[in-house]
Write a protein that holds these residues in place. Structure first.
Motif, PDB file in Angstrom:
ATOM      1  N   GLN A 184       0.802  -1.232   0.000  1.00 12.24           N
ATOM      2  CA  GLN A 184       0.000   0.000   0.000  1.00 12.24           C
ATOM      3  C   GLN A 184       0.829   1.274   0.000  1.00 12.24           C
ATOM      4  O   GLN A 184       0.425   2.285   0.561  1.00 12.24           O
ATOM      5  N   GLN A 200       1.437   2.745  -2.707  1.00 17.30           N
ATOM      6  CA  GLN A 200       0.817   3.448  -3.837  1.00 17.30           C
ATOM      7  C   GLN A 200       1.869   4.128  -4.705  1.00 17.30           C
ATOM      8  O   GLN A 200       1.650   5.204  -5.227  1.00 17.30           O
ATOM      9  N   CYS A 208       0.792  13.396  -4.059  1.00 20.43           N
ATOM     10  CA  CYS A 208       0.815  12.439  -2.945  1.00 20.43           C
ATOM     11  C   CYS A 208      -0.410  11.533  -2.977  1.00 20.43           C
ATOM     12  O   CYS A 208      -1.541  12.014  -2.919  1.00 20.43           O
ATOM     13  N   PRO A 209      -0.199  10.212  -3.061  1.00 16.50           N
ATOM     14  CA  PRO A 209      -1.345   9.304  -3.173  1.00 16.50           C
ATOM     15  C   PRO A 209      -2.088   9.087  -1.861  1.00 16.50           C
ATOM     16  O   PRO A 209      -3.184   8.541  -1.877  1.00 16.50           O
ATOM     17  N   VAL A 210      -1.487   9.479  -0.745  1.00 17.80           N
ATOM     18  CA  VAL A 210      -2.151   9.220   0.539  1.00 17.80           C
ATOM     19  C   VAL A 210      -2.412  10.499   1.333  1.00 17.80           C
ATOM     20  O   VAL A 210      -2.624  10.458   2.545  1.00 17.80           O
ATOM     21  N   ASP A 211      -2.425  11.641   0.650  1.00 16.87           N
ATOM     22  CA  ASP A 211      -2.701  12.925   1.308  1.00 16.87           C
ATOM     23  C   ASP A 211      -1.829  13.148   2.527  1.00 16.87           C
ATOM     24  O   ASP A 211      -2.310  13.559   3.577  1.00 16.87           O
ATOM     25  N   ALA A 212      -0.538  12.874   2.389  1.00 15.79           N
ATOM     26  CA  ALA A 212       0.338  13.006   3.552  1.00 15.79           C
ATOM     27  C   ALA A 212       1.114  14.321   3.543  1.00 15.79           C
ATOM     28  O   ALA A 212       2.000  14.514   4.358  1.00 15.79           O
ATOM     29  N   ILE A 222       3.459  14.866   6.621  1.00 12.36           N
ATOM     30  CA  ILE A 222       3.021  14.195   7.858  1.00 12.36           C
ATOM     31  C   ILE A 222       3.767  12.862   7.884  1.00 12.36           C
ATOM     32  O   ILE A 222       3.420  11.929   7.166  1.00 12.36           O
ATOM     33  N   GLU A 237       2.151   9.383   8.105  1.00 12.16           N
ATOM     34  CA  GLU A 237       1.277   8.923   7.024  1.00 12.16           C
ATOM     35  C   GLU A 237       2.038   8.670   5.735  1.00 12.16           C
ATOM     36  O   GLU A 237       1.510   8.090   4.798  1.00 12.16           O
ATOM     37  N   THR A 245       4.206   7.083   2.927  1.00 10.65           N
ATOM     38  CA  THR A 245       4.539   5.690   2.624  1.00 10.65           C
ATOM     39  C   THR A 245       5.901   5.569   1.954  1.00 10.65           C
ATOM     40  O   THR A 245       6.346   4.472   1.644  1.00 10.65           O
TER      41      THR A 245
END
Lengths: 520, 183
Positions: free
Chosen positions: B45, B47, B123-127, B139, B142, B144
């Motif tokens: 995950q 991403q 950013c694929p995970v809004d970090a 962040i 968060e 990856t």
């Protein structure tokens, strides 16, 4: 619990398994507790239960004994206090008293010899204070479970229970610090018990103690009788047979009450609270004497110790200073903790910490290097010895094969790592090492899984959000187009393009006007 | 006559079975492919898109449709092994064009950031946190470590920092073979 009017009762309950290793307690429990001189330098690892602590003082600052020098943000950490007055000379890498013998951030205090104290704040008439005040006082004093787990005491004490169980079993060979403490400070311990009974709203207290400590039992009985003359107290001494590991929290509860603590739950589920003797004494010191946790009783023993016994040592004292001061002879190995659950210290400049209950300077042939592990012969001795009724052999196979799912199914996390299985193993397999390895691997995998799940969730949410935004934008555009069309039709204009332009001009004008209004 | 009965019976039987299958197809319908779910659970995950698909789930779908299982560097050899176990395929070494890298985390050199929001969009995970013309920051918990934010940055102010040592853990006991001195 078998009731009676006597203070002392012999428990009739039993636990599964257990072993009888040579006790080796007589070497160190003959002489009274002595004070060890304060070393020139005190070293404080900025760690509590492997979690970092933040220093609250700076290098070069002068600190007084009992002053807070570091605290932790996490709930499971406890404050750290200066052991004596002196200058904070460094915050640097230093060997840790840890099985890894790694180095870590430590705060070093160079003592000035004055041993000047910060003002001590004893709680006057503690029984009239609100519980919260007492808990906060204990929190400030940095008290953590001195039996070895160093879990902060104020968190445990916050629960309301029926019965307090005092863990005075001290079942591990060699260790005698609790034994000596009970013989010498029995009345102080009774006061501490009264304080904890008040704190936890508990009605009764049972002191669980092995039958190999008759002097301690007699001292406690006398102190209880003396106190009973003044006030009505329900404190009794539950004597359990000497068998390792009767001092495991869950094992002691089963021995005294016949009840088993449910899996993945704490003793409070049974209305019980368990505290170690040394922790109770620290609570007494904090509340009655106003002294935070800056020292503890450490057993020094082993064949190489010329003056074996118990010493009151300031936390932060380097272990080699302790050995020097007691004229310890050259030793083969030096172990922190007991022979069953302790670990070998590779670098002796590591300091005494809250969890250090015993130092064994082992002579030749005493605690020899583990011999070559042989193949498992499936004898089943380990299953007979396991106090948690597990199947150590199965756990061994699965840990070795790294089949961690299976180890979990076989309740690996109920293992208390007491080492009874490895002690009886005729093939000398380091079983506990396998279980510890499996436990850390499982924890790491769980952490990875948690992170992956969080990332998946965030990614899915982001994809959903982007799609939603796109749809909303399309909707807005469609609506605007329709509005323009309608406006154009109502004005009678046929040319849609012209209408759009007119609309835009009107919008721009309105905006300009609004800007002008707000600026003026 | 008997031929007629047999035909009628078979037709009836076929109709009954058909109705049963039709009923099952509607009422016990599986929303998505459970194999895809299982593959997706193994993938790390991050991403990161190094497999050539826009995220872990699309790659999971591709694997379910027969793509190779060795295109995920963050999952590493362990990931390939888990996928091979799940799908009953042979374990193959990681694709040579891709390298298994140590886990990293993005770090924005904040005094150099111009606030263009390009990394936020990547950013694929809004970090990544920030707003136009304002400083951005990552962040850390968060992130990856997919490094998709590095390329879009116009001022090259994003570093991928290897995650320092996860802390000490109990080692696996050494399985020594006894050495005997033969004179």
């Amino acid at each position: 619990m078998n009731r009676g009017n006597d203070i002392i009762f012999h428990s009739s309950y039993q636990i599964h398994g257990g072993i009888h290793p040579p006790e080796n307690k007589a070497q160190s429990n003959q002489s009274p507790i002595q004070d060890l001189p304060i070393p020139p330098q005190l070293v404080y690892p900025l760690l509590h239960n492997d979690r970092p602590l933040t220093p609250t003082v700076e290098v070069g600052e002068r600190v007084l004994a009992g002053q807070i020098i570091a605290d932790g943000k996490e709930a499971t950490s406890a404050n750290l206090h200066a052991g004596t007055s002196g200058i904070v000379s460094a915050i640097e890498e230093h060997s840790l008293p840890h099985p890894s013998s790694d180095k870590g951030q430590c705060l070093v205090i160079t003592a000035d010899g004055a041993d000047e104290w910060a003002p001590r704040s004893a709680l006057k008439s503690a029984f009239e204070q609100p519980r919260e005040a007492l808990l906060e006082h204990i929190n400030q004093a940095g008290i953590a479970g001195l039996g070895g787990a160093v879990f902060p005491s104020h968190i445990k004490l916050a629960s309301q229970v029926e019965t307090l169980i005092v863990n005075a079993a001290e079942c591990e060979p060699y260790i005698t610090c609790d034994d000596r403490l009970m013989r010498e400070q029995a009345s102080e311990l009774i006061t501490a018990i009264e304080l904890v009974l008040y704190l936890a709203s508990a009605k009764q207290c049972v002191i669980g103690i092995e039958d190999n400590k008759p002097e301690a039992i007699a001292a406690l009985e006398e102190a209880i009788q003396l106190r009973k003359k003044e006030t009505d107290l329900d404190i009794r001494i539950g004597v359990v047979p000497t068998r390792y590991p009767s001092g495991g929290e869950k094992q002691l509860i089963e021995l005294l009450t016949g009840q088993q603590v449910p899996q993945n739950q704490r003793p409070s589920a049974l209305g019980l609270l368990v505290h170690n003797v040394a922790t109770l004494y620290a609570i007494y010191q904090a509340i009655v004497l106003g002294q935070p946790l800056i020292s503890r009783v450490v057993t020094l023993t082993g064949d190489a110790a010329t003056k074996p016994g118990n010493y009151r040592v300031r936390l932060g004292t380097p272990i080699n200073w302790l050995l020097e001061q007691t004229d310890t002879q050259p030793y083969e190995r030096c172990v922190m903790g007991g022979p069953m659950m302790g670990f070998e210290l590779k670098d002796l400049s590591a300091p005494v910490v809250k969890a250090t209950n015993c130092i064994i300077a082992a002579g030749k042939n005493e605690l020899s290097e583990p011999s070559q592990a042989l193949a498992c012969i499936r004898c089943g001795e380990c299953a007979d010895a396991c106090p948690a009724s597990l199947l150590p052999q199965q756990l061994y196979w699965f840990s070795r094969a790294k089949d961690f799912e299976k180890t979990r199914d076989y309740n690996l996390f109920d293992c208390i790592e007491c080492g009874a299985c490895a002690w009886v193993c005729p093939s000398h397999i380091p079983l506990v090492q396998y279980y510890r390895f499996a436990k850390t691997e499982i924890r790491a995998q769980d952490e990875e899984k948690r992170k992956a799940d969080a990332a998946r969730k965030r990614h899915e949410f982001r994809t959903m959000r982007l799609e939603r935004d796109k749809k909303e934008r399309a909707e807005r555009h469609k609506k605007a187009a329709e509005k323009r069309k309608n406006a154009a039709q109502s004005k009678g204009e046929v040319d849609e393009k012209k209408a759009t332009v007119a609309d835009a001009i009107a919008r721009a004008r309105a905006k300009k006007k609004a800007a002008k209004d707000s600026s003026s | 006559m008997s031929t007629f009965v047999a035909v009628v019976l078979l037709v009836l039987l076929a109709a009954a079975c058909g109705a049963l299958l039709g009923f099952a197809a509607i009422h016990f319908k599986v929303e998505s492919d459970p194999v895809v779910e299982q593959i997706d659970a193994i993938l790390p995950q991050t991403q990161c898109g190094q497999c050539g698909y826009p995220g872990c789930r699309p790659y999971a779908e591709a694997i379910a449709n027969g793509d190779e299982i060795n295109k995920c560097p963050p999952g590493g050899e362990a990931g390939v092994k888990a996928l091979a176990d799940l799908l009953g395929k042979d374990i193959v070494p990681l694709d040579e064009s891709l390298e298994e890298a140590a886990p990293t985390v993005a770090y924005i050199r904040e005094d150099e950031c111009i606030g263009c929001t390009k990394c936020i969009q990547a950013c694929p995970v809004d970090a990544i946190l920030g707003a136009p013309k304002l400083m951005h920051t990552v962040i850390v918990d968060e992130c990856t470590g997919c490094d998709l934010c590095v390329a879009p940055c116009p001022v090259d102010c994003i570093d991928m920092i290897p995650i320092s040592d996860k802390g000490w853990s109990w080692p696996e006991p050494a399985q020594r073979i006894p050495v005997q001195q033969v004179v």
